[in-house]
Design a protein around this motif. Sequence first.
Motif, PDB file in Angstrom:
ATOM      1  N   GLU A  32      -7.083   2.889  -5.312  1.00  0.00           N
ATOM      2  CA  GLU A  32      -6.835   2.777  -7.162  1.00  0.00           C
ATOM      3  C   GLU A  32      -5.657   3.712  -7.222  1.00  0.00           C
ATOM      4  O   GLU A  32      -4.809   3.650  -7.854  1.00  0.00           O
ATOM      5  CB  GLU A  32      -8.023   2.858  -8.013  1.00  0.00           C
ATOM      6  N   LYS A  33      -5.714   5.018  -6.630  1.00  0.00           N
ATOM      7  CA  LYS A  33      -4.906   6.078  -6.878  1.00  0.00           C
ATOM      8  C   LYS A  33      -3.522   5.415  -6.516  1.00  0.00           C
ATOM      9  O   LYS A  33      -2.556   5.745  -6.970  1.00  0.00           O
ATOM     10  CB  LYS A  33      -5.349   7.227  -6.071  1.00  0.00           C
ATOM     11  N   VAL A  34      -3.515   4.941  -5.166  1.00  0.00           N
ATOM     12  CA  VAL A  34      -2.303   4.495  -4.546  1.00  0.00           C
ATOM     13  C   VAL A  34      -1.538   3.304  -5.280  1.00  0.00           C
ATOM     14  O   VAL A  34      -0.409   3.246  -5.814  1.00  0.00           O
ATOM     15  CB  VAL A  34      -2.180   4.049  -3.115  1.00  0.00           C
ATOM     16  N   ALA A  35      -2.520   2.363  -5.886  1.00  0.00           N
ATOM     17  CA  ALA A  35      -1.951   0.996  -6.541  1.00  0.00           C
ATOM     18  C   ALA A  35      -1.374   1.601  -8.087  1.00  0.00           C
ATOM     19  O   ALA A  35      -0.605   0.702  -8.377  1.00  0.00           O
ATOM     20  CB  ALA A  35      -3.054   0.147  -6.613  1.00  0.00           C
ATOM     21  N   SER A  36      -1.766   2.807  -8.502  1.00  0.00           N
ATOM     22  CA  SER A  36      -1.297   2.956  -9.606  1.00  0.00           C
ATOM     23  C   SER A  36       0.100   3.719  -9.746  1.00  0.00           C
ATOM     24  O   SER A  36       0.626   4.402 -10.739  1.00  0.00           O
ATOM     25  CB  SER A  36      -2.300   4.130 -10.469  1.00  0.00           C
ATOM     26  N   THR A  37       0.372   3.891  -8.442  1.00  0.00           N
ATOM     27  CA  THR A  37       1.918   4.499  -8.421  1.00  0.00           C
ATOM     28  C   THR A  37       2.860   3.695  -8.074  1.00  0.00           C
ATOM     29  O   THR A  37       2.700   2.339  -7.846  1.00  0.00           O
ATOM     30  CB  THR A  37       1.715   5.661  -7.515  1.00  0.00           C
ATOM     31  N   ASN A  38       4.295   4.274  -7.800  1.00  0.00           N
ATOM     32  CA  ASN A  38       5.373   3.345  -7.122  1.00  0.00           C
ATOM     33  C   ASN A  38       5.459   3.405  -5.818  1.00  0.00           C
ATOM     34  O   ASN A  38       6.579   3.428  -5.365  1.00  0.00           O
ATOM     35  CB  ASN A  38       6.543   3.574  -7.994  1.00  0.00           C
ATOM     36  N   ALA A  39       4.575   4.096  -5.154  1.00  0.00           N
ATOM     37  CA  ALA A  39       4.748   4.377  -3.584  1.00  0.00           C
ATOM     38  C   ALA A  39       4.866   3.193  -2.771  1.00  0.00           C
ATOM     39  O   ALA A  39       4.524   2.036  -3.390  1.00  0.00           O
ATOM     40  CB  ALA A  39       3.485   5.180  -3.212  1.00  0.00           C
ATOM     41  N   LEU A  40       5.582   3.392  -1.674  1.00  0.00           N
ATOM     42  CA  LEU A  40       5.788   2.038  -0.824  1.00  0.00           C
ATOM     43  C   LEU A  40       4.605   1.583  -0.478  1.00  0.00           C
ATOM     44  O   LEU A  40       4.542   0.378  -0.212  1.00  0.00           O
ATOM     45  CB  LEU A  40       6.705   2.575   0.517  1.00  0.00           C
ATOM     46  N   GLN A  41       3.399   2.209  -0.461  1.00  0.00           N
ATOM     47  CA  GLN A  41       2.179   1.876   0.261  1.00  0.00           C
ATOM     48  C   GLN A  41       1.365   1.004  -1.091  1.00  0.00           C
ATOM     49  O   GLN A  41       0.290   0.472  -0.855  1.00  0.00           O
ATOM     50  CB  GLN A  41       1.439   2.804   0.688  1.00  0.00           C
TER      51      GLN A  41
END
Length: 638
Positions: free
Chosen positions: A607-616
């Motif tokens: 959820e942390k990663v999905a809330s960003t614009n990271a490549l992942q």
Amino acid sequence: MPSSTMSPDAKIQMAHDLRRSIRELRDRGLMVSAKWASELLSALPKEYRQAPHLPFSPPPQSHILAPQSPPSHPRPSIGDFLPSPGPGSFNAEAGPSRGRTMHGIELEEEYDILEEDEFQLARGYFDLKEYDRVAWVLKDTKGSRSKFLKYYSIYLSADRKAQESLPHFLDTKEERLALYPALSPLLSELKDEKDPYLLYLRGLCYMRLDRRPPAVKCLMDSVRQKPYNWSAWSQMAQLVYSADMFISMKEELPSSPMLTFFAISCMLDLHTATELVMSMIKELLEVFPESIHLKAQRAMVYYHMRDFETAEREFDQVQRSDPFRMEEVDIYSNMLYVMNKQAKLGKLAHEYAEIDRNRAEVCCLIGNYYSSRADHTKAITYFKRSLMLNREYLPAWTLMGHEFVELKNSHAAIEAYRKAIDVNAKDYRAWYGLGQAYELLDMPMYAIEYYNQATSLRPYDCRMWTALATVYENLKRLPDAILAHTRALLGADRIQTPTILLKLASLHSSLNQPKEAVSFHRKILALGEKSNLSVMDLAQSYLFISEWELRDLLSPPSPTNLNSHPHLHSHQDQQDQHMNMNVDGNVVEDKDINAGGDWALASQYLEKVASTNALQRDRAEELLRLLRIKEARMAADL
């Protein structure tokens, strides 16, 4: 005696000894040592070197000689003026008592007095660098001053002629061959001499012929008798090749402040700058509170410890205290170059070029400035010029090698680095540069050898280990690469550590060792969260750990992550997964499925990663969707 317990009388005696040494060093043309001793004297507190402790005082009226009375001798020594020993006074004559003539003059000084006119004539020639004339004028002298000046002139003349005969300037191996015919007879003449300055000259000749053991013995014998000849100490420091050798030499030398100066120099040269060195500098500053040399050494310690911000402040303070000092300006410029402070480096280069651009250190400073502007050809020109101006300024070889590497001229770089090592095998930068050059030439086995030399000299410098690890990676020697990266962690700072941890995680993943890879990613998260790094900076580790925690959910195991790692699942992992399924492939018990990982933690990280614009982000959203579907199916089954 330790400098921290030095008594006032001992400091007064030191001032007298320094004055005597300055006069002796200047008489013998050892101007670098004379300057160093003069600076040390001026660094003593004034109360120990001013009245009533000066080496003279107005004589009582009754003792003033009548005009017609001849002086007892034309050139008295400072020791003749020192106060006679009394209760609570210090001993003006250090060392054993000396024989004297009928006039009360020290035996070795009588010849100096008788040969004063010839000596002054020779000294005039010496100052004009007419060394052969000096040797001719003093060919029959017997005084200690005159003999040293004669032999020193023979040495300097031979050195100059050897340099002029070489096809390439400062060719160290050919230089020894060219010097041997001139220095061998000189060494024969000096063989039985016991004068401490002539012992120093003998040690210098042995050094130039690369005969290290007798050189060390001569220099040690010299400094025992004349401890304020800094040139002898600094030449001796060049011969110290290991910490063990330094310790054995230290045990044979008498304890004194000069021994501490020597220890600091050796430890900096051996790249073992620690808090111990800092404490030694602090101890000496209690005796010499105004010493610019010690303050510059303190800056050097911070530089070697890679605490560049503190080192910069210390160097700035040194420059404010003595704006015309040039001794360490080259090191200061190296540091500014590494810190990418091009504007400050340019300002410094401009200031010192106006003071004196004919100094090796200033040429090095200007070379670093041009290198920072990527003008490598001009940088090489100034590094060559620094060597022409001062053949003892050998770090310029290493810096010149770096410039040839930048120009992709590997063969010229290798030649420069090898010359640096010929003269100073303790220069880790030259060994590191050789490794880089052979990497460029695609000769990895040579690169490994030279990087290993660099790591032995700088065992806690992560750059050396990282370079070695990179060569191992390119050779697909991944276990060796892991060992080198792990060793690099011991010397890494807070900026370098996450990068090394990420590399270790990648290597373990490449070796199909997911548990080890996950442990490094956990360390990255712990460091990142402690340093308040953003989720985007840590997205790769969040995703990797999530995939590991969801390993029982992913069937077949997914190889997808930013680092392009192979499948996280080993054969044993797949067997464990099948054991949690029946023959139809249906889940037996949710607790058995969840036994391999923490789904709640994975969900939190995703959820942390999905809330960003990271490549992942896309991969995190996909895993979240799979997780929600599986959780929904499990809820329906219940």
